[in-house]
Design an enzyme around this catalytic site. Structure first.
Site, PDB file in Angstrom:
ATOM      1  N   THR A  47     -22.833  -4.380 -32.609  1.00 14.16           N
ATOM      2  CA  THR A  47     -21.513  -3.853 -32.805  1.00 14.16           C
ATOM      3  C   THR A  47     -20.491  -4.794 -33.096  1.00 14.16           C
ATOM      4  O   THR A  47     -19.592  -4.641 -33.973  1.00 14.16           O
ATOM      5  CB  THR A  47     -21.124  -2.994 -31.339  1.00 14.16           C
ATOM      6  N   THR A  77     -28.018  -0.537 -26.803  1.00 12.39           N
ATOM      7  CA  THR A  77     -27.453  -0.721 -25.408  1.00 12.39           C
ATOM      8  C   THR A  77     -27.311   0.476 -24.574  1.00 12.39           C
ATOM      9  O   THR A  77     -27.383   0.504 -23.369  1.00 12.39           O
ATOM     10  CB  THR A  77     -26.106  -1.453 -25.558  1.00 12.39           C
ATOM     11  N   ARG A 117      -9.788   3.445 -22.342  1.00  8.25           N
ATOM     12  CA  ARG A 117      -9.755   2.159 -22.105  1.00  8.25           C
ATOM     13  C   ARG A 117      -8.720   1.829 -21.321  1.00  8.25           C
ATOM     14  O   ARG A 117      -8.996   0.625 -20.416  1.00  8.25           O
ATOM     15  CB  ARG A 117      -9.919   1.307 -23.548  1.00  8.25           C
ATOM     16  N   TRP A 159     -15.631   4.532 -39.040  1.00  9.62           N
ATOM     17  CA  TRP A 159     -15.030   5.550 -38.215  1.00  9.62           C
ATOM     18  C   TRP A 159     -15.808   6.820 -38.575  1.00  9.62           C
ATOM     19  O   TRP A 159     -15.856   7.502 -39.822  1.00  9.62           O
ATOM     20  CB  TRP A 159     -13.574   5.631 -38.720  1.00  9.62           C
ATOM     21  N   GLU A 210       1.149   3.673   2.021  1.00  9.87           N
ATOM     22  CA  GLU A 210       1.958   4.191   3.315  1.00  9.87           C
ATOM     23  C   GLU A 210       2.930   3.482   3.565  1.00  9.87           C
ATOM     24  O   GLU A 210       4.177   3.839   3.893  1.00  9.87           O
ATOM     25  CB  GLU A 210       1.018   4.100   4.319  1.00  9.87           C
ATOM     26  N   HIS A 217       0.897  -1.195   0.030  1.00  7.01           N
ATOM     27  CA  HIS A 217       0.096  -0.070   0.015  1.00  7.01           C
ATOM     28  C   HIS A 217       0.925   1.162   0.012  1.00  7.01           C
ATOM     29  O   HIS A 217       2.118   1.339   0.291  1.00  7.01           O
ATOM     30  CB  HIS A 217      -1.061  -0.108   1.156  1.00  7.01           C
ATOM     31  N   LEU A 261     -11.182  -4.466 -29.475  1.00 12.88           N
ATOM     32  CA  LEU A 261     -11.270  -3.655 -28.220  1.00 12.88           C
ATOM     33  C   LEU A 261     -10.167  -3.530 -27.494  1.00 12.88           C
ATOM     34  O   LEU A 261     -10.083  -3.687 -26.038  1.00 12.88           O
ATOM     35  CB  LEU A 261     -12.412  -4.348 -27.243  1.00 12.88           C
TER      36      LEU A 261
END
Length: 349
Positions: free
Chosen positions: A204, A297, A192, A178, A53, A51, A212
Site C-alpha cells: 500500500t 494485511t 482517522r 480511488w 467531574e 477530569h 494518511l
C-alpha cells in the site's frame, strides 16, 4: 426515559466532545443536577487535563449548592492518583451526597474502588444507568483493559465485483487508485481523526505513497504504523516526512533515522503478527488503530480474529481484474448508502 437515564444520556453526549483527544484516557462527561436542573457540567478534554467531574464542579457558580445536588458521570470516578488527583476524593470533599454512574471502570486501579470509597464516606451511589450505551462509548478503553490489546478497526474499499486494486507495476503512478467517492473519503478521514493510529502494509505504501492525514476533516492526524519487513519504502516517501509520529515495523536493523518522529520496532513476520503488532502498539500507549492495509494485511487480522469493527466501502465501479478484497464470512450489522457507494459495517464484540 427516567430522570437518571436523562442525565447519564447528557453525560454521554458531552463526553463525545473529547473524541480523538483523550487517549489513552476514556471519554467521560459529568453533569451536576439540583431540583431537576443542570447547575454544572463538563467533560474530559485531553489526557493530563481536568477530569469530567472536576470540570463539572468548577462549572457550578455557587459551590454551596453541591451539598444538595446529585452528580452524574458515565464512568466510575477514579480513586487513585494518576496525572490528576482522585475524583472520588473531590466529590467527598465538596459534600456531594449522591452519585449516579453509568458503568464501572475496568482499570484494575479503579475497578469498583471508586464506588466503594464513595459509599464508605456516606454517599448514595447508583450504578449501571444506560450501561450498554456507556460501554459502547468507551469500547476502545474497555478493550485495552479487558482484552489487553488496542481496539482494532478494519477498513477497505472495493469495487462492485470485489477488487480492492488493479494490478500495479513499476510504471504505475504512485498515487491512490480511488474506488470510493469523495463522501466516503471524507467519512474515512473522520474515522482517522477519531482513532489514535492507522496501519498500512508495504505494498500500500509503495503503490500509493500516502500521507494518511485527515485532510478532509478537522482533527488530529493519526499516528502512522507501517509494516515494512525489508525496509523497502524509500526514505523520500511521505511516511518519512516526520509530519506525525510514524512507527516502522521491520525485521531489519535500520541504517538511518531521518528525524525524531520516526521510530523502528522489530517484528517477527513468521507468526502471530497481529498479536505482536498489538503488543507494540500498547508499548507506545496506542489504544485504537485502523488497519488500512492491503488484502493480505487485512486478511491476517481477520484470520487471527484480532479485530473489533470492520468497514467495507463498495464503490460504484468494476475492475476487469486485480487484487481481490479480504473475505469476512459474517453478515454486516448495518448497511449505509453514501451517495452511490455502499458501506457495510461489521462488529466482532
Amino acid at each position: 426515559m427516567n430522570i437518571h437515564e436523562k442525565y447519564i444520556n447528557r453525560c454521554i453526549h458531552i463526553a463525545k466532545n473529547g473524541i480523538g483527544n483523550t487517549y489513552p484516557n476514556p471519554l467521560v462527561g459529568s453533569v451536576i443536577v439540583l431540583n431537576n436542573k443542570i447547575i454544572g457540567e463538563g467533560w474530559h478534554q485531553k489526557s493530563g487535563g481536568h477530569h469530567a467531574e472536576v470540570e463539572a464542579i468548577n462549572d457550578v457558580s455557587d459551590k454551596n449548592l453541591l451539598r444538595k445536588a446529585t452528580i452524574y458521570v458515565n464512568l466510575e470516578p477514579c480513586s487513585h492518583f494518576g496525572k490528576t488527583p482522585p475524583c472520588a476524593n473531590l466529590i467527598i470533599e465538596k459534600g456531594i451526597k449522591k452519585v449516579v454512574i453509568g458503568s464501572l471502570d475496568p482499570n484494575p486501579k479503579v475497578g469498583g474502588k471508586g464506588v466503594k470509597y464513595l459509599q464508605d464516606n456516606g454517599c448514595e451511589v447508583v450504578v449501571g444507568v444506560l450501561e450498554k450505551e456507556c460501554l459502547e462509548l468507551n469500547k476502545r478503553f474497555f478493550t485495552v483493559h479487558i482484552k489487553n490489546r488496542p481496539f482494532v478497526i478494519l477498513k477497505w474499499g472495493e469495487t462492485k465485483n470485489g477488487f480492492i486494486d488493479e494490478i500495479r507495476n513499476e510504471k504505475s503512478l504512485k498515487e491512490p487508485n480511488w474506488i470510493s467517492n469523495v463522501y466516503s473519503q471524507q467519512r474515512v478521514h473522520k474515522m482517522r481523526a477519531e482513532e489514535q493510529a492507522i496501519l498500512i502494509g508495504t505494498n500500500t505504501a509503495l503503490n500509493d505513497n500516502p500521507s494518511l492525514t485527515v485532510r478532509s476533516w478537522f482533527g488530529k492526524n493519526p499516528i502512522r504504523i507501517v509494516l515494512d519487513r525489508q525496509l523497502k519504502i524509500p526514505s523520500h516517501y511521505e511516511l518519512y516526512s516526520g509530519l506525525v509520529k510514524t512507527i516502522f515495523l521491520t525485521e531489519k536493523t535500520p541504517s538511518f533515522k531521518l528525524n525524531e518522529n520516526v521510530f523502528f520496532e522489530e517484528l517477527d513476520f513468521k507468526s502471530n503478527v497481529p498479536q505482536q503488532i498489538c503488543a507494540i502498539l500498547l508499548k507506545h500507549e496506542i489504544h485504537s488503530v485502523i488497519i488500512e492495509g492491503g488484502a493480505k494485511t487485512l486478511q491476517t487480522f481477520i484470520n487471527e480474529n484480532c479485530w473489533d469493527e470492520a468497514y467495507k466501502f463498495v464503490g460504484n465501479m468494476v475492475f476487469e481484474g486485480g487484487v481481490k478484497g479480504p473475505v469476512l464470512n459474517i453478515m454486516p450489522t448495518k448497511i449505509e448508502q453514501i451517495s452511490d457507494d455502499i458501506l457495510n459495517c461489521y462488529v466482532n464484540y
